[in-house]
Write a protein that holds these residues in place. Structure first.
Motif, PDB file in Angstrom:
ATOM      1  N   MET A   1       0.834  -1.180   0.000  1.00 38.77           N
ATOM      2  CA  MET A   1       0.000   0.000   0.000  1.00 38.77           C
ATOM      3  C   MET A   1       0.883   1.249   0.000  1.00 38.77           C
ATOM      4  O   MET A   1       1.856   1.347   0.730  1.00 38.77           O
ATOM      5  N   ALA A   2       0.547   2.200  -0.830  1.00 38.67           N
ATOM      6  CA  ALA A   2       1.326   3.437  -0.928  1.00 38.67           C
ATOM      7  C   ALA A   2       1.221   4.236   0.367  1.00 38.67           C
ATOM      8  O   ALA A   2       0.153   4.351   0.953  1.00 38.67           O
ATOM      9  N   LYS A   3       2.340   4.800   0.770  1.00 38.80           N
ATOM     10  CA  LYS A   3       2.370   5.629   1.968  1.00 38.80           C
ATOM     11  C   LYS A   3       2.217   7.111   1.653  1.00 38.80           C
ATOM     12  O   LYS A   3       2.046   7.921   2.555  1.00 38.80           O
ATOM     13  N   ASP A  33       4.600   8.604   9.092  1.00 43.27           N
ATOM     14  CA  ASP A  33       5.873   9.323   9.004  1.00 43.27           C
ATOM     15  C   ASP A  33       6.815   8.599   8.048  1.00 43.27           C
ATOM     16  O   ASP A  33       6.898   7.365   8.053  1.00 43.27           O
ATOM     17  N   LEU A  34       7.540   9.372   7.237  1.00 41.85           N
ATOM     18  CA  LEU A  34       8.560   8.817   6.350  1.00 41.85           C
ATOM     19  C   LEU A  34       9.923   9.182   6.904  1.00 41.85           C
ATOM     20  O   LEU A  34      10.200  10.359   7.169  1.00 41.85           O
ATOM     21  N   THR A  59      15.411  19.126  -9.399  1.00 39.35           N
ATOM     22  CA  THR A  59      15.142  18.055  -8.442  1.00 39.35           C
ATOM     23  C   THR A  59      15.096  18.705  -7.070  1.00 39.35           C
ATOM     24  O   THR A  59      15.929  19.547  -6.749  1.00 39.35           O
ATOM     25  N   VAL A  60      14.093  18.329  -6.277  1.00 42.80           N
ATOM     26  CA  VAL A  60      13.983  18.861  -4.921  1.00 42.80           C
ATOM     27  C   VAL A  60      13.703  17.689  -3.982  1.00 42.80           C
ATOM     28  O   VAL A  60      12.988  16.755  -4.335  1.00 42.80           O
ATOM     29  N   TYR A  61      14.334  17.751  -2.816  1.00 41.83           N
ATOM     30  CA  TYR A  61      14.125  16.718  -1.791  1.00 41.83           C
ATOM     31  C   TYR A  61      13.269  17.311  -0.686  1.00 41.83           C
ATOM     32  O   TYR A  61      13.562  18.395  -0.180  1.00 41.83           O
ATOM     33  N   VAL A  62      12.213  16.606  -0.328  1.00 41.24           N
ATOM     34  CA  VAL A  62      11.292  17.046   0.710  1.00 41.24           C
ATOM     35  C   VAL A  62      11.301  15.983   1.801  1.00 41.24           C
ATOM     36  O   VAL A  62      10.999  14.824   1.543  1.00 41.24           O
ATOM     37  N   GLY A  63      11.646  16.386   3.016  1.00 47.59           N
ATOM     38  CA  GLY A  63      11.593  15.414   4.095  1.00 47.59           C
ATOM     39  C   GLY A  63      12.671  15.636   5.125  1.00 47.59           C
ATOM     40  O   GLY A  63      13.443  16.579   5.020  1.00 47.59           O
ATOM     41  N   PRO A  64      12.699  14.715   6.078  1.00 48.03           N
ATOM     42  CA  PRO A  64      11.720  13.652   6.290  1.00 48.03           C
ATOM     43  C   PRO A  64      10.315  14.236   6.465  1.00 48.03           C
ATOM     44  O   PRO A  64      10.154  15.352   6.931  1.00 48.03           O
ATOM     45  N   SER A 100       9.851  10.031  -6.103  1.00 45.72           N
ATOM     46  CA  SER A 100      10.488   8.771  -5.724  1.00 45.72           C
ATOM     47  C   SER A 100      10.732   8.746  -4.220  1.00 45.72           C
ATOM     48  O   SER A 100      10.891   9.789  -3.585  1.00 45.72           O
ATOM     49  N   TYR A 101      10.773   7.530  -3.702  1.00 45.95           N
ATOM     50  CA  TYR A 101      11.132   7.310  -2.301  1.00 45.95           C
ATOM     51  C   TYR A 101      12.165   6.200  -2.279  1.00 45.95           C
ATOM     52  O   TYR A 101      11.951   5.143  -2.879  1.00 45.95           O
TER      53      TYR A 101
END
Length: 180
Positions: A1-3, A33-34, A59-64, A100-101
């Motif tokens: 299941m997609a998070k 939470d990722l 490209t951008v990184y979002v997180g955690p 992407s993850y």
């Protein structure tokens, strides 16, 4: 299941001059939470003939990312026209928004783009050398092509099959023509 579920993507500043930045307002929801970042990309397809003309605009990184609903505006510079065949600068192409993850793409949102001259004279008699300042980019925002991929969200060695509908793949997006 997609998070992660992409709830909405708004195309901002549309239509706009060819040389304006791309802008997307992205709303997504995390069901838990990722621990690691989400990697978002904007890719401009420069030619239907070859992937060598595709350009990753940003490209951008979002997180955690914590559980809940999130929104951000993703802006990227326009493509470098010198890296696009002149015959493909005006007409229909595609822009892709991917996420992407852990280096596994789980969603791709594709939009057709129509690059055209607004001046009737230039439409009838296009110049041999494109005049970028006179080309308008119009993203077909009301008809995105969404492709979802199954990925392994957990940090274990279990492999998960990738599923993709041929109808929604980036390469087949060019097989369909857009009429105005």
């Amino acid at each position: 299941m997609a998070k992660v579920h992409v709830c909405n993507v708004l195309v901002l500043d549309n239509p706009s001059p060819f040389l304006n930045p791309f802008q997307f307002e992205i709303t997504f929801e995390c069901i838990e939470d990722l621990a690691e970042d989400l990697e978002w990309k904007i890719i401009y397809v420069g030619s239907a003939e070859s992937e060598e003309y595709d350009q990753i605009l940003d490209t951008v990184y979002v997180g955690p990312v914590p559980e809940g609903r999130h929104m951000f505006v993703f802006q990227a510079d326009p493509p470098d026209p010198s890296r696009i065949p002149e015959a493909d600068l005006v007409g229909v192409t595609v822009v892709l928004l991917t996420c992407s993850y852990r280096a596994s793409e789980f969603i791709r949102v594709g939009y057709y783009i129509n690059n055209s001259y607004q001046d009737p004279e230039l439409q009838e008699n296009p110049p041999k050398k494109p005049i970028f300042e006179k080309i308008q980019r119009s993203i077909m925002a009301s008809n995105p092509r969404v492709t979802k991929f199954k990925i392994n969200w957990d940090n274990n060695n279990e492999t998960t099959a990738t599923s993709m509908s041929a109808e929604n793949s980036a390469s087949s997006a060019f097989a369909t023509t857009v009429s105005h």
